[in-house]
Design an enzyme around this catalytic site. Structure first.
Site, short mmCIF file in Angstrom:
data_model
loop_
_atom_site.label_atom_id
_atom_site.label_comp_id
_atom_site.label_asym_id
_atom_site.label_seq_id
_atom_site.Cartn_x
_atom_site.Cartn_y
_atom_site.Cartn_z
N SER A 11 0.83 -1.21 0.20
CA SER A 11 -0.04 -0.18 -0.14
C SER A 11 0.76 1.13 0.05
O SER A 11 0.43 2.35 -0.46
CB SER A 11 -1.05 0.11 1.20
OG SER A 11 -0.08 -0.10 2.38
N ASP A 171 -6.11 7.11 8.79
CA ASP A 171 -6.13 5.83 9.40
C ASP A 171 -5.03 5.63 10.39
O ASP A 171 -5.19 4.57 10.89
CB ASP A 171 -6.35 4.80 8.31
CG ASP A 171 -4.77 4.66 7.41
OD1 ASP A 171 -4.04 5.32 7.86
OD2 ASP A 171 -4.71 3.87 6.38
N HIS A 174 -1.21 4.58 7.30
CA HIS A 174 -0.59 5.00 6.21
C HIS A 174 -0.20 6.37 6.08
O HIS A 174 -0.80 7.06 7.10
CB HIS A 174 -1.44 4.74 4.76
CG HIS A 174 -1.85 3.14 4.47
ND1 HIS A 174 -2.91 2.61 5.10
CD2 HIS A 174 -1.08 2.25 4.15
CE1 HIS A 174 -3.12 1.43 4.98
NE2 HIS A 174 -2.06 1.03 4.10
#
Length: 199
Positions: A11, A171, A174
């Site tokens: 990611s 979040d 990240h």
């Protein structure tokens, strides 16, 4: 001559946490390379949630599209899934070796220090930091054996991320766009050196 730049991994490599594509790691680094005078063809094969076991598929796609310079960002999901370091590092070694056989210069950003993530309870942070460091060192050994270049930016940047929550996205896992800018700045010298060496 066009520089075929491919980004592989998880990611972080895919840009989760960014709101615009130009904020992502690949696009920031491609912009840096273009500013240095290179004609860059960017391809992002990274997939959110990817582990080292998923690299083989990404490598095949990168090789099929043509690759001169590859950035691999992997390890965080291996850590959270408790993949043994030797297993993940072996898969990473094979991915780097395959990219090298295709003629690519390969830069690898090893596993980050997950102890800086706010979800980690303070009592476990030393343990998580130690595990992260061991995983990253095992990866680094494998990358060097396969002929790649290690960019240990996770270790270098952990204190910056730990001290500034603005570097994380909503979040709290990240990076935010500002966090991605910091990571790109840390990675750029490794990519620029590889391109210069190939010239």
């Amino acid at each position: 001559m066009t520089l075929r730049f491919r980004v592989l991994g998880d990611s972080l490599a895919a840009g989760v946490g960014c709101t615009r594509v130009e904020e992502t790691l690949g696009h920031r680094l491609a912009a840096r390379l273009r500013a240095a005078g290179h004609d860059v063809d960017l391809g992002v094969h990274a997939v959110s949630g990817a582990r080292s076991a998923d690299l083989a598929r990404q490598v095949r796609a990168a090789v099929a599209s043509g690759v001169d310079l590859a950035l691999v960002v992997i390890g965080a999901n291996d850590l959270t899934a408790f993949v043994p370091p030797a297993v993940g590092a072996g898969l990473l070694h094979d991915a780097v070796a395959e990219l090298k056989r295709a003629g690519a210069h390969v830069i690898v950003a090893t596993a980050p220090d997950l102890s800086v993530v706010s979800h980690v309870p303070p009592v476990y942070r030393t343990l998580v930091s130690t595990a992260s460091g061991h995983y990253a060192r095992t990866q680094a050994d494998a990358v060097r054996r396969a002929g790649g270049v290690v960019a240990p930016v996770g270790h270098e940047l952990s204190a910056r991320f730990a001290a500034d929550l603005a570097l994380f996205s909503a979040d709290r896992f990240h990076p935010s766009p500002a966090g991605y800018a910091l990571v790109a700045d840390a990675l750029a010298p490794y990519l620029e050196a590889a391109v210069d060496a190939a010239a």
